[in-house]
Design an enzyme around this catalytic site. Structure first.
Site, PDB file in Angstrom:
ATOM      1  CB  SER A 104      -0.958  -0.034   1.188  1.00 26.07           C
ATOM      2  OG  SER A 104      -1.920   0.969   1.118  1.00 26.07           O
ATOM      3  CG  ASP A 247      -2.889   4.009  -1.282  1.00 24.83           C
ATOM      4  OD1 ASP A 247      -3.644   3.889  -2.260  1.00 24.83           O
ATOM      5  OD2 ASP A 247      -2.965   3.281  -0.277  1.00 24.83           O
ATOM      6  CG  ASP A 249      -3.074  -0.677  -2.163  1.00 27.27           C
ATOM      7  OD1 ASP A 249      -3.101   0.509  -1.779  1.00 27.27           O
ATOM      8  OD2 ASP A 249      -3.640  -1.601  -1.547  1.00 27.27           O
TER       9      ASP A 249
END
Length: 454
Positions: A104, A247, A249
């Site tokens: 992430s 972000d 992901d």
């Protein structure tokens, strides 16, 4: 012994904590726990894998696929695709499980693995515990025709997902609802570097794309929702109507108005909740938020006839409450927004599209829309080296919290949160003025430090 699975799957330093062997073992264990016979059109088990742009994703995806296919699953490797894209494809392709290799918003050297069950929902703790319990155990694996195959189909997977995203605001398929809107998209050199620009363009927006040249090493580096400064600067320089930042992901999204002022997840949720209420799509006229959402959001929504339900921090807990209460919208201040009409998890690109659509529909600027959800001044202090669990039971601390809450009344609040990973307590206060928030937080932080010192 601590759980291997954290709040968002297994994470660690790639090739040190998260090794190829561990990825293989996780794939092997997951097929044992998540394999089922329901809904399959053939006698083959199927799984889908996607990843973000970290260089370590290459070896981890191969290892994970090896573990799954050795366990008898045919694996579709969708390549680089946002986390919510894997959740969507897990559902629409009716595979037994999906897996995402991503850390992430974490720095590039980290990586992680998380799983989705059939239907595209994150696993409950009980299923993660089952996977951990059989990890590395020997079992009678299939042989011959029973082993799985691995296929690679990034293009089809990506296009299916983009079509789905655009259909959320253009259901007829040929409309361009964002025509005339100029948008800066900061893709964090991450998983949505192709998806977000293409989806916004298909919806008619004039898109200025930045940080969409991933090289395996630059994910989240001075880019995206954790470093939105370049997005803000580009909005100002280009005269764009707004900017959006994702972000690594792409399960979260933050925004900036035409002047480059940040619009956080609370304000985005407020804007979208009001829009859904207007359209009769906000179930029970309620928005699900976490304890970190600003009190200003709750107060503004109350004036609009919208209730809020509060959960612990973490989008998985938001979703659990949404499913329990049949709510249609929820999320976090950090930019995770779950729109259950179209998604089973937080989806940054979907959030960007629906936010842009509301700007066009309302005829107002993002600055005007966000102004309806003012944020109360807030202060946060981390108090280290304390007995964090005693924060909820220590008499002096509890009495101090009660005193401060009485002083703040209905225009402020206090929150003490033990860290999930460190021996510290987060002390947060919101108040009518910044000075008051600072004073309350300082007083409470001192009491926590004195009373709970290790």
């Amino acid at each position: 012994m601590p759980r291997m699975f954290g709040t968002d799957g297994v994470r660690g330093l790639a090739n040190r904590d998260l090794t190829a062997q561990l990825a293989l073992d996780l794939g092997d264990a997951a097929v044992r726990v998540l394999g089922d016979d329901g809904g399959r059109e053939t006698n083959r088990h199927r799984a889908l894998i996607g990843r973000d742009t970290r260089v370590s994703g290459d070896f981890l995806s191969h290892a994970l696929a090896a573990g799954m296919s050795a366990g008898g699953f045919d694996v579709i490797d969708a390549g680089i695709i946002p986390t919510p894209g894997v959740a969507f494809l897990t559902s629409v392709l009716n595979v037994e499980m999906g897996a995402v290799i991503s850390a992430s918003h974490n720095p590039m050297p980290d990586n992680g693995i998380k799983f989705f069950a059939r239907g595209g929902f994150k696993l409950p703790d009980t299923k993660e515990d089952e996977i951990e319990a059989v990890l590395g155990q020997d079992w009678e694996r299939p042989t011959g025709a029973g082993v799985g195959r691995v296929s690679h189909d990034t293009t089809t997977a990506t296009n299916l997902y983009i079509d789905h995203l655009v259909s959320a605001i253009a259901p007829e398929g040929n409309e361009q609802p964002l025509k005339g809107l100029k948008v800066v998209a900061d893709c964090a050199n991450g998983a949505t570097s192709v998806v977000a620009p293409e989806a916004l363009r298909r919806a008619g927006a004039d898109v200025i794309v930045i940080n969409a040249s991933p090289d395996g090493y630059n994910i989240n580096k001075n880019a995206g929702s954790t470093h939105p400064e370049s997005m803000q600067a580009m909005v100002r320089a280009s005269g764009a109507d707004l900017g959006v930042a994702f972000d690594g992901d792409a399960d979260r999204c933050l925004a900036a108005d035409a002047e480059g002022n940040m619009v956080n997840g609370d304000q985005i949720m407020g804007i979208l909740a009001r829009a859904k209420k207007r359209e009769g799509k906000l179930n029970h006229d309620t928005l699900v938020v976490t304890v970190m959402s600003n009190l200003g959001l709750k107060l503004a929504l109350k004036e609009m006839g919208i209730d809020t339900v509060q959960t612990n921090v973490g989008d998985r807990y938001v979703l659990e409450e949404m499913l329990r209460g049949d709510y249609s919208l929820g999320g976090e201040q950090s930019g995770h927004v779950i729109n259950r009409e179209f998604a089973t998890t937080g989806d940054g690109t979907l959030t960007a599209l629906t936010l842009c659509n509301e700007v066009v529909k309302s005829g107002k600027s993002l600055k005007e829309l966000a102004a309806d959800f003012p944020q109360l001044p807030q202060q946060l202090i981390n108090v280290p080296n304390v007995d964090k669990m005693a924060a909820k039971t220590n008499k002096a601390v509890l009495e101090a919290v009660a005193r401060e809450e009485e002083l703040l009344g209905d225009t402020g609040r206090v929150l003490l949160r033990p860290s999930g990973t460190e021996p510290l307590v987060r002390v947060m206060a919101e108040a009518a003025t910044q000075e008051q928030a600072d004073e309350v937080t300082a007083r409470l932080a001192q009491i926590v430090a004195d009373e709970l010192a290790l």
